[in-house]
Design a protein around this motif. Structure first.
Motif, PDB file in Angstrom:
ATOM      1  N   LEU A 169       0.832  -1.203   0.000  1.00 29.59           N
ATOM      2  CA  LEU A 169       0.000   0.000   0.000  1.00 29.59           C
ATOM      3  C   LEU A 169       0.866   1.253   0.000  1.00 29.59           C
ATOM      4  CD1 LEU A 169      -2.869   1.243   0.254  1.00 29.59           C
ATOM      5  CD2 LEU A 169      -2.558   1.138   2.741  1.00 29.59           C
ATOM      6  N   PHE A 170       1.922   1.256   0.807  1.00 29.26           N
ATOM      7  CA  PHE A 170       2.816   2.417   0.870  1.00 29.26           C
ATOM      8  C   PHE A 170       3.599   2.600  -0.433  1.00 29.26           C
ATOM      9  CE2 PHE A 170       3.255   2.574   5.814  1.00 29.26           C
ATOM     10  CZ  PHE A 170       1.942   2.988   5.892  1.00 29.26           C
ATOM     11  N   GLN A 171       3.872   1.500  -1.136  1.00 32.74           N
ATOM     12  CA  GLN A 171       4.517   1.619  -2.447  1.00 32.74           C
ATOM     13  C   GLN A 171       3.590   2.311  -3.446  1.00 32.74           C
ATOM     14  OE1 GLN A 171       5.630  -2.672  -2.724  1.00 32.74           O
ATOM     15  NE2 GLN A 171       7.644  -1.913  -3.359  1.00 32.74           N
ATOM     16  N   TYR A 172       2.321   1.946  -3.425  1.00 30.22           N
ATOM     17  CA  TYR A 172       1.358   2.627  -4.296  1.00 30.22           C
ATOM     18  C   TYR A 172       1.199   4.091  -3.889  1.00 30.22           C
ATOM     19  CZ  TYR A 172      -0.233  -1.369  -7.046  1.00 30.22           C
ATOM     20  OH  TYR A 172      -0.296  -2.408  -7.936  1.00 30.22           O
ATOM     21  N   LEU A 221       7.981   7.348   6.160  1.00 30.01           N
ATOM     22  CA  LEU A 221       7.457   6.096   6.690  1.00 30.01           C
ATOM     23  C   LEU A 221       6.235   5.624   5.911  1.00 30.01           C
ATOM     24  CD1 LEU A 221       7.645   6.632  10.569  1.00 30.01           C
ATOM     25  CD2 LEU A 221       9.103   5.163   9.175  1.00 30.01           C
ATOM     26  N   THR A 222       5.419   6.566   5.415  1.00 29.90           N
ATOM     27  CA  THR A 222       4.152   6.192   4.779  1.00 29.90           C
ATOM     28  C   THR A 222       4.268   6.009   3.269  1.00 29.90           C
ATOM     29  OG1 THR A 222       3.457   8.508   4.498  1.00 29.90           O
ATOM     30  CG2 THR A 222       2.849   7.405   6.564  1.00 29.90           C
ATOM     31  N   THR A 223       5.449   6.192   2.702  1.00 28.30           N
ATOM     32  CA  THR A 223       5.668   5.908   1.286  1.00 28.30           C
ATOM     33  C   THR A 223       6.875   4.992   1.126  1.00 28.30           C
ATOM     34  OG1 THR A 223       7.124   7.829   0.905  1.00 28.30           O
ATOM     35  CG2 THR A 223       4.749   8.165   0.585  1.00 28.30           C
ATOM     36  N   ARG A 224       6.867   4.214   0.051  1.00 28.33           N
ATOM     37  CA  ARG A 224       7.992   3.361  -0.304  1.00 28.33           C
ATOM     38  C   ARG A 224       8.228   3.490  -1.805  1.00 28.33           C
ATOM     39  NH1 ARG A 224       8.564   3.354   4.345  1.00 28.33           N
ATOM     40  NH2 ARG A 224       8.873   1.642   5.826  1.00 28.33           N
TER      41      ARG A 224
END
Length: 296
Positions: free
Chosen positions: A153-156, A259-262
């Motif tokens: 989810l964080f990758q998206y 932290l919330t994105t990858r």
């Protein structure tokens, strides 16, 4: 998931590698619109609306992700679908409000119980409470980010930001070009979480309390104020992000986004691009100008 003036679009990749869309026109009750123009009130209204909308789209993606194409139920009538959508929206709003309430109450109790014998000054207590909130927030994000589902989810989420950054830079929207951009973006809704902590420390300092109970109910009563002021603060930092001396005001939100994105892979960027381009197609069919935002 991308939202324009008139439409919100979510794209998902099915098991057969096709991309499916959920396209929803933005429909607001007439009585809601005036509140969205009132400073401090509009933040609360916008967040409740975003929680309901985001829950419907997240429910769509989770339902379709594990379902083989062609196996979707075809027998649901319009009324049952409407009930399902309405139920998901209400659950999303209640979950947001419950989470925000718990995230407000628990740090206040911990700060009072653990530190009241050593720190009696209310302002210092508020700073400790804010510090506990930040520790809980970052710890929670770091833990859930390790689970495969949330990591994906964080990758998206990162892919959404890359697409918006590429669009605002005016480059051709290809996977290769989009991958060159950052996963961080000033207008990300997750930045709001940081601003509620920092804003709360300031607002709570203007109110005196003599007991834990008084402290807790103050926090509950002031929660709409904190949300409203935090929303306006976030909007203000967005407006000054291109001014060198003021750009740092948005840094706390960007730190949380680490932290919330990858970093997404090419396939994930492809889905984000498909969603964005579909939203643009729908928008351009209704209006000449298009404003976009990435939803977390």
């Amino acid at each position: 998931m991308f939202g324009g003036h008139r439409y919100t679009v979510t794209a998902i990749r099915r098991k057969d590698d096709t991309i499916e869309y959920l396209e929803e026109p933005k429909q607001e009750k007439a009585w809601v619109r005036p509140f969205k123009r009132i400073p401090f009130i509009r933040g609360i209204v916008s967040l409740i609306s975003a929680s309901a909308n985001g829950s419907r789209h997240l429910n769509f993606s989770t339902d379709r992700y594990d379902t083989e194409p062609g196996d979707e139920a075809e027998t649901e009538d319009t009324s049952s679908k409407l009930t399902l959508i309405l139920g998901v929206a209400v659950i999303g709003v209640l979950s947001f409000l419950f989470g925000k309430l718990m995230f407000t109450i628990v740090p206040a109790i911990l700060a009072d119980v653990l530190f009241k014998h050593w720190v009696t000054n209310n302002i210092l207590q508020n700073l400790i409470e804010g510090g506990i909130k930040l520790i809980l927030l970052f710890t929670y994000m770091a833990i859930i980010a390790r689970t495969p589902m949330i990591k994906r989810l964080f990758q998206y989420h990162g892919a959404e930001h890359k697409v918006i950054n590429a669009y605002e830079a005016g480059v051709e929207l290809t996977v290769k070009n989009v991958q060159q951009f950052s996963t961080l973006h000033y207008r990300c809704g997750s930045s709001f979480l940081i601003f509620t902590v920092l804003t709360g420390v300031v607002i709570y300092s203007f109110f005196h309390y003599d007991s834990l109970w008084e402290r807790v109910y103050q926090r509950i009563l002031l929660l709409p104020v904190v949300i409203g002021v935090s929303y306006e603060t976030l909007q203000a930092t967005n407006k000054v992000r291109d001014i060198s001396l003021l750009r740092f005001l948005g840094y706390p939100g960007l730190w949380l986004q680490k932290l919330t994105t990858r970093e997404p892979d090419d396939a994930q960027v492809e889905v984000a691009l498909a969603s964005f381009k579909r939203m643009r197609e729908l928008e351009e069919g209704n209006t000449a100008s298009t404003a976009v935002s990435a939803h977390s």
